[in-house]
Design a protein around this motif. Structure first.
Motif, PDB file in Angstrom:
ATOM      1  N   UNK A  26       0.804  -1.222   0.000  1.00 49.10           N
ATOM      2  CA  UNK A  26       0.000   0.000   0.000  1.00 49.10           C
ATOM      3  C   UNK A  26       0.838   1.273   0.000  1.00 49.10           C
ATOM      4  N   UNK A  27       2.132   1.181   0.395  1.00 46.06           N
ATOM      5  CA  UNK A  27       2.936   2.403   0.421  1.00 46.06           C
ATOM      6  C   UNK A  27       3.361   2.879  -0.959  1.00 46.06           C
ATOM      7  N   UNK A  81     -10.888  13.969   0.099  1.00 40.75           N
ATOM      8  CA  UNK A  81     -10.163  13.691  -1.125  1.00 40.75           C
ATOM      9  C   UNK A  81     -10.045  12.197  -1.388  1.00 40.75           C
ATOM     10  N   UNK A  82     -10.289  11.413  -0.337  1.00 43.89           N
ATOM     11  CA  UNK A  82     -10.079   9.968  -0.426  1.00 43.89           C
ATOM     12  C   UNK A  82     -10.989   9.306  -1.440  1.00 43.89           C
ATOM     13  N   UNK A  83     -12.135   9.943  -1.739  1.00 36.38           N
ATOM     14  CA  UNK A  83     -13.091   9.328  -2.643  1.00 36.38           C
ATOM     15  C   UNK A  83     -12.721   9.397  -4.109  1.00 36.38           C
ATOM     16  N   UNK A 209      -6.890   8.611   2.334  1.00 37.54           N
ATOM     17  CA  UNK A 209      -6.485   9.839   1.655  1.00 37.54           C
ATOM     18  C   UNK A 209      -4.977  10.016   1.656  1.00 37.54           C
ATOM     19  N   UNK A 210      -4.332   9.758   2.799  1.00 40.26           N
ATOM     20  CA  UNK A 210      -2.882   9.872   2.874  1.00 40.26           C
ATOM     21  C   UNK A 210      -2.191   8.839   1.992  1.00 40.26           C
ATOM     22  N   UNK A 214      -0.655  11.343  -0.181  1.00 41.90           N
ATOM     23  CA  UNK A 214       0.369  11.870   0.698  1.00 41.90           C
ATOM     24  C   UNK A 214      -0.236  12.459   1.962  1.00 41.90           C
ATOM     25  N   UNK A 215       0.608  12.576   2.994  1.00 40.57           N
ATOM     26  CA  UNK A 215       0.128  13.055   4.292  1.00 40.57           C
ATOM     27  C   UNK A 215      -0.241  14.528   4.215  1.00 40.57           C
ATOM     28  N   UNK A 216      -1.130  14.943   5.095  1.00 44.31           N
ATOM     29  CA  UNK A 216      -1.615  16.321   5.138  1.00 44.31           C
ATOM     30  C   UNK A 216      -1.266  16.940   6.491  1.00 44.31           C
ATOM     31  N   UNK A 217      -1.291  18.250   6.536  1.00 47.20           N
ATOM     32  CA  UNK A 217      -1.000  18.957   7.787  1.00 47.20           C
ATOM     33  C   UNK A 217      -2.117  18.749   8.802  1.00 47.20           C
TER      34      UNK A 217
END
Length: 217
Positions: A26-27, A81-83, A209-210, A214-217
């Motif tokens: 998954x990464x 955003x994940x959708x 989503x991440x 990518x990760x979010x603040x």
């Protein structure tokens, strides 16, 4: 609410579900997005069996073929955003559908485990009397989907609503059953065990989503 569990029988769906959970696979964010898209395509196919169809005649180079085609006016609505990867999978199959987008996120006002759902950005099609497919990969508490549903029906009356999730927790399903109309359909690719103390799905897969963007603040 009618619930459809579509991974109960072995199929290629379970293969892709395993890959989006696997920490060694998954990464790779491009592969993760593609696998969510593939899952969306499979779920779109299964959901298509319950839609309405009309008889049509198709002109081929040789003659006339009598067949059927979808008669529902479809609107795909993904929760940002994940959708988005799931939305792409459905759009690959329902390429004639209209498209809507709504953002929903957990807001922790006290910087602790308590959170509220913020529904902010929205770009909505006319959904009156149409069949709405509400798409979100993860159904944890169910609060995001209920909040988005409330936003959708504030000024419109859809004909039918299908909620599509990849991974669901029992607590989230119970919340939807309590807070959504009985005529809603819920489509679940995989039912997991529970939510943990932070309201994350167990065993789940992490933050969809991440993993996708990518990760979010």
């Amino acid at each position: 609410m009618k619930i459809h569990y579509i991974s109960e029988n072995n199929s290629i769906l379970n293969h892709f579900l395993g890959q989006i959970r696997n920490i060694h696979i998954q990464n790779d964010s491009m592969r993760f997005r593609k696998n969510i898209e593939r899952i969306g395509e499979i779920m779109a196919y299964e959901l298509s069996k319950t839609l309405s169809y009309k008889n049509v005649e198709i002109q081929t180079p040789i003659g006339i073929k009598r067949t059927t085609e979808i008669s529902d006016d479809l609107v795909l609505c993904s929760i940002l955003r994940a959708g988005l990867p799931l939305h792409n999978g459905f759009l690959n199959y329902f390429d004639h559908a209209e498209n809507s987008f709504v953002s929903a996120c957990r807001h922790h006002p006290n910087n602790d485990d308590y959170f509220e759902i913020l529904v902010e950005y929205q770009a909505l099609s006319n959904i009156n009397n149409k069949t709405v497919l509400l798409l979100d990969p993860m159904l944890a508490t169910g609060q995001s989907i209920v909040a988005v549903h409330e936003k959708l029906v504030q000024n419109a009356t859809p004909g039918e609503i299908h909620i599509v999730v990849v991974i669901a927790a029992p607590e989230g399903i119970a919340h939807l059953e309590k807070n959504l109309p009985e005529n809603c359909h819920l489509w679940v690719a995989s039912l997991d065990e529970k939510l943990n103390e932070k309201n994350y799905i167990v065993p789940g897969l992490g933050d969809a989503g991440d993993l996708a963007y990518g990760s979010k603040l």
